[in-house]
Design a protein around this motif. Sequence first.
Motif, PDB file in Angstrom:
ATOM      1  N   LYS A  90     -10.459  -1.675   6.768  1.00 42.47           N
ATOM      2  CA  LYS A  90      -9.443  -2.600   7.203  1.00 42.47           C
ATOM      3  C   LYS A  90      -8.145  -2.128   6.849  1.00 42.47           C
ATOM      4  CE  LYS A  90     -11.531  -7.058   7.024  1.00 42.47           C
ATOM      5  NZ  LYS A  90     -11.949  -8.107   6.051  1.00 42.47           N
ATOM      6  N   ARG A  91      -8.008  -1.071   6.190  1.00 42.85           N
ATOM      7  CA  ARG A  91      -6.786  -0.286   5.645  1.00 42.85           C
ATOM      8  C   ARG A  91      -6.017  -1.215   4.895  1.00 42.85           C
ATOM      9  NH1 ARG A  91      -4.824   4.781   8.526  1.00 42.85           N
ATOM     10  NH2 ARG A  91      -6.685   5.634   9.052  1.00 42.85           N
ATOM     11  N   GLU A  92      -6.495  -1.890   3.829  1.00 44.18           N
ATOM     12  CA  GLU A  92      -5.876  -2.712   3.182  1.00 44.18           C
ATOM     13  C   GLU A  92      -6.096  -2.647   1.659  1.00 44.18           C
ATOM     14  OE1 GLU A  92      -5.929  -6.768   6.129  1.00 44.18           O
ATOM     15  OE2 GLU A  92      -7.334  -6.503   4.286  1.00 44.18           O
ATOM     16  N   VAL A  93      -5.146  -2.916   0.645  1.00 40.96           N
ATOM     17  CA  VAL A  93      -5.527  -2.678  -0.636  1.00 40.96           C
ATOM     18  C   VAL A  93      -5.128  -4.265  -1.196  1.00 40.96           C
ATOM     19  CG1 VAL A  93      -4.663  -0.425  -1.001  1.00 40.96           C
ATOM     20  CG2 VAL A  93      -3.031  -2.301  -1.541  1.00 40.96           C
ATOM     21  N   THR A  94      -5.927  -4.477  -2.325  1.00 38.46           N
ATOM     22  CA  THR A  94      -5.931  -5.972  -2.994  1.00 38.46           C
ATOM     23  C   THR A  94      -5.149  -5.644  -4.300  1.00 38.46           C
ATOM     24  OG1 THR A  94      -8.076  -6.481  -2.069  1.00 38.46           O
ATOM     25  CG2 THR A  94      -7.330  -7.811  -3.698  1.00 38.46           C
ATOM     26  N   VAL A  95      -4.230  -6.702  -4.574  1.00 36.01           N
ATOM     27  CA  VAL A  95      -3.335  -6.380  -5.631  1.00 36.01           C
ATOM     28  C   VAL A  95      -3.714  -7.668  -6.433  1.00 36.01           C
ATOM     29  CG1 VAL A  95      -1.116  -6.387  -6.681  1.00 36.01           C
ATOM     30  CG2 VAL A  95      -1.563  -5.484  -4.480  1.00 36.01           C
ATOM     31  N   ALA A  96      -3.856  -7.770  -7.506  1.00 30.83           N
ATOM     32  CA  ALA A  96      -4.515  -8.978  -8.600  1.00 30.83           C
ATOM     33  C   ALA A  96      -3.391  -9.881  -8.496  1.00 30.83           C
ATOM     34  CB  ALA A  96      -4.691  -8.383 -10.003  1.00 30.83           C
ATOM     35  N   GLY A  97      -3.710 -11.095  -8.473  1.00 28.76           N
ATOM     36  CA  GLY A  97      -2.945 -12.296  -8.404  1.00 28.76           C
ATOM     37  C   GLY A  97      -2.031 -12.389  -7.204  1.00 28.76           C
ATOM     38  N   ARG A  98      -2.444 -11.756  -6.069  1.00 28.88           N
ATOM     39  CA  ARG A  98      -1.848 -11.885  -4.754  1.00 28.88           C
ATOM     40  C   ARG A  98      -2.699 -12.339  -3.947  1.00 28.88           C
ATOM     41  NH1 ARG A  98       3.501  -9.248  -3.496  1.00 28.88           N
ATOM     42  NH2 ARG A  98       4.197  -9.232  -5.435  1.00 28.88           N
ATOM     43  N   VAL A  99      -2.456 -13.615  -3.239  1.00 27.44           N
ATOM     44  CA  VAL A  99      -2.977 -14.192  -2.111  1.00 27.44           C
ATOM     45  C   VAL A  99      -3.562 -13.384  -1.099  1.00 27.44           C
ATOM     46  CG1 VAL A  99      -3.511 -16.268  -0.743  1.00 27.44           C
ATOM     47  CG2 VAL A  99      -2.009 -16.369  -2.930  1.00 27.44           C
ATOM     48  N   ARG A 100      -2.697 -12.402  -0.343  1.00 27.51           N
ATOM     49  CA  ARG A 100      -2.924 -11.633   0.753  1.00 27.51           C
ATOM     50  C   ARG A 100      -3.008 -10.120   0.213  1.00 27.51           C
ATOM     51  NH1 ARG A 100       1.388 -14.017   4.790  1.00 27.51           N
ATOM     52  NH2 ARG A 100       1.963 -15.254   3.300  1.00 27.51           N
ATOM     53  N   ARG A 101      -3.468  -9.517   1.190  1.00 27.62           N
ATOM     54  CA  ARG A 101      -3.571  -7.986   0.895  1.00 27.62           C
ATOM     55  C   ARG A 101      -2.385  -7.382   1.473  1.00 27.62           C
ATOM     56  NH1 ARG A 101      -9.783  -7.323   1.681  1.00 27.62           N
ATOM     57  NH2 ARG A 101     -10.421  -8.532   0.237  1.00 27.62           N
ATOM     58  N   LEU A 102      -2.143  -5.965   1.092  1.00 28.01           N
ATOM     59  CA  LEU A 102      -1.263  -5.245   1.646  1.00 28.01           C
ATOM     60  C   LEU A 102      -1.904  -4.033   2.425  1.00 28.01           C
ATOM     61  CD1 LEU A 102       1.169  -4.156  -1.584  1.00 28.01           C
ATOM     62  CD2 LEU A 102       1.241  -6.046   0.103  1.00 28.01           C
ATOM     63  N   ALA A 103      -1.402  -4.226   3.730  1.00 27.49           N
ATOM     64  CA  ALA A 103      -1.890  -3.246   4.940  1.00 27.49           C
ATOM     65  C   ALA A 103      -1.116  -1.792   4.857  1.00 27.49           C
ATOM     66  CB  ALA A 103      -1.851  -3.805   5.984  1.00 27.49           C
ATOM     67  N   TYR A 104      -2.136  -0.769   5.230  1.00 30.19           N
ATOM     68  CA  TYR A 104      -1.089   0.571   5.134  1.00 30.19           C
ATOM     69  C   TYR A 104      -1.765   1.245   6.426  1.00 30.19           C
ATOM     70  CZ  TYR A 104      -5.899   2.234   3.655  1.00 30.19           C
ATOM     71  OH  TYR A 104      -7.251   2.653   3.555  1.00 30.19           O
ATOM     72  N   ASP A 105      -0.915   2.310   6.771  1.00 31.89           N
ATOM     73  CA  ASP A 105      -1.240   3.426   7.628  1.00 31.89           C
ATOM     74  C   ASP A 105      -1.763   4.700   6.726  1.00 31.89           C
ATOM     75  OD1 ASP A 105      -0.680   1.733  10.017  1.00 31.89           O
ATOM     76  OD2 ASP A 105       1.497   2.032   9.372  1.00 31.89           O
ATOM     77  N   TYR A 106      -0.885   5.000   5.644  1.00 30.57           N
ATOM     78  CA  TYR A 106      -1.170   5.879   5.003  1.00 30.57           C
ATOM     79  C   TYR A 106      -1.263   5.388   3.579  1.00 30.57           C
ATOM     80  CZ  TYR A 106       0.333   8.215   9.037  1.00 30.57           C
ATOM     81  OH  TYR A 106       0.536   8.482  10.460  1.00 30.57           O
ATOM     82  N   LEU A 107      -2.424   5.912   2.695  1.00 29.41           N
ATOM     83  CA  LEU A 107      -2.412   5.565   1.320  1.00 29.41           C
ATOM     84  C   LEU A 107      -2.454   6.683   0.334  1.00 29.41           C
ATOM     85  CD1 LEU A 107      -3.242   2.981  -0.470  1.00 29.41           C
ATOM     86  CD2 LEU A 107      -5.586   3.607   0.049  1.00 29.41           C
ATOM     87  N   VAL A 108      -1.797   6.673  -0.709  1.00 27.55           N
ATOM     88  CA  VAL A 108      -1.804   7.551  -1.608  1.00 27.55           C
ATOM     89  C   VAL A 108      -2.144   6.897  -3.116  1.00 27.55           C
ATOM     90  CG1 VAL A 108      -0.410   9.332  -3.080  1.00 27.55           C
ATOM     91  CG2 VAL A 108       0.258   8.768  -0.758  1.00 27.55           C
ATOM     92  N   LEU A 109      -3.376   7.461  -3.442  1.00 25.74           N
ATOM     93  CA  LEU A 109      -4.089   6.925  -4.826  1.00 25.74           C
ATOM     94  C   LEU A 109      -3.531   7.815  -5.856  1.00 25.74           C
ATOM     95  CD1 LEU A 109      -7.468   6.092  -3.311  1.00 25.74           C
ATOM     96  CD2 LEU A 109      -5.806   4.414  -4.023  1.00 25.74           C
ATOM     97  N   ALA A 110      -2.993   7.344  -6.939  1.00 25.07           N
ATOM     98  CA  ALA A 110      -2.598   7.955  -8.173  1.00 25.07           C
ATOM     99  C   ALA A 110      -2.484   7.291  -9.414  1.00 25.07           C
ATOM    100  CB  ALA A 110      -1.243   8.755  -7.923  1.00 25.07           C
ATOM    101  N   VAL A 111      -3.858   6.577  -9.785  1.00 23.93           N
ATOM    102  CA  VAL A 111      -3.824   5.518 -10.663  1.00 23.93           C
ATOM    103  C   VAL A 111      -4.045   6.298 -12.150  1.00 23.93           C
ATOM    104  CG1 VAL A 111      -4.139   3.730  -9.522  1.00 23.93           C
ATOM    105  CG2 VAL A 111      -6.006   5.176 -10.054  1.00 23.93           C
ATOM    106  N   GLY A 112      -4.190   7.593 -12.095  1.00 23.01           N
ATOM    107  CA  GLY A 112      -4.386   8.300 -13.602  1.00 23.01           C
ATOM    108  C   GLY A 112      -5.513   7.923 -14.142  1.00 23.01           C
TER     109      GLY A 112
END
Length: 414
Positions: A90-112
């Motif tokens: 679906k090209r979405e990320v879930t953020v803790a505590g947020r009801v809805r998700r964030l949609a992306y076209d491009y995603l960069v992962l850098a969580v260390g």
Amino acid sequence: MDASEEKDPTLARIVVVGGGYGGLFTAMGLAGAGAVTLISNEDHFLHAPLLYEYMSGEVEAWHIAPPYRELLDERIKFVQGAVTDVDFDKREVTVAGRVRRLAYDYLVLAVGGITNFWGVEGAEQNTLPFRKIRHADDLRQRMIATLDRIQPDAAPQDARRAATFVVVGGGASGVELATKMSDLLRDAFGRRGLKGEPRVALVEMSKEIVPGMESDLRAAIEKALAEKRVEVYTETRVIAVGPNAVVFEHAGEHQTIETSGTVWTAGVRVNPLVEKLNVEKTRQGLIVVEPSLQVRGRAGVFALGDIAYLPDVQPMLAGTAQLAYQQSRVAAANVQALIDGSVPSAGHFQELGEAVSLGTDDAAVLTAGHVISGQLARQARFALYTMRLPTWQQRLRVGAAWFFGGKTPRPLGL
Ligand SMILES: Cc1cc2nc3c(=O)[nH]c(=O)nc-3n(C[C@H](O)[C@H](O)[C@H](O)COP(=O)(O)OP(=O)(O)OC[C@H]3O[C@@H](n4cnc5c(N)ncnc54)[C@H](O)[C@@H]3O)c2cc1C
């Protein structure tokens, strides 16, 4: 409010997860390229190589941990929160505590990465990790509380027993921390008129400290450890940690040291978010990426920094700030390439040298095959890291503060 809803729908939605060297610099490199959102679970960036200097009071929090809101302009939206999942279909990320998700076209992962306790009994509960501002605050506070408990007329051996600290892990981080702690504690003994001297022990499992480091640099480090009276135990494995004791094993023999504090710098493992993601990974859990930093089999997704593995680069480069920084430029350029409809290009990454802090008055820097040490190296290290701060404004402010205000350590508890 869903951040993506506030953006111009004609712009590419670029979501960057993690605001460290990899993520922050990628997001800044993409400012204006689309609707850029940076998501991070802390409210500030951390210039981790100077965390030891923050602990010793040589630098202040505003020097090394500026809030994102001071670093980012209106072209980058900042969302504070922990990303808990990614739906690649679906090209979405879930953020803790947020009801809805964030949609992306491009995603960069850098969580260390996070601290790896390797399952050692009691290590997670009873040691102090050292990766965040609050960890440095806790360690400093522990040293002050320890000193405060020592009676002014205590016999030297009692004062030493009461002020015993163990640093687990003899890599660069353990060395930097042990030398800083020893300098601070010895200085405090002098100022408080305590008899004897404190004890700082550094424990390393391998045959030598700073495994893999260049031999001249190791020689400079060993000299500094001896001068600063850090006890070094090599080929020694920590097998259990209690609230006030560490149990070691060396050549089949067990030994217990009573401690006022044990600091754990013995390893990093990938962020738990990465464990959840359905992407190709190595046995250590690193995300396998193409030379362009694109995640294999996941269109429009990039990974970099401490969570990424580049199979085409041999020998494998260690997860460092300098590598994440180099990769951020490639990630930003390649997201832009995809937006422009061109082909992402391969990155070329290299070790840029080493700089190790050695107490409050010394450092060792390896540059162009030569090692320099002492005050000159200490100044060079500060200059080098000032240039790596995220913005020109911050480099100038911090550089001026250090130049005019100095960088003397703040004594413990005075
Ligand atoms: C004390 C210390 C000293 C160091 N010294 C040096 C040095 O001298 N030289 C060197 O080259 N390297 C050094 N390093 C290593 C260097 O800091 C790392 O290799 C580098 O930070 C990796 O960059 P990164 O972007 O992959 O991850 P990080 O810089 O760790 O950034 C990860 C970011 O993601 C955020 N995050 C984590 N999980 C989530 C989530 N679920 N959702 C949203 N955000 C999340 C974190 O809060 C953080 O902002 C040091 C590290 C430490 C801890």
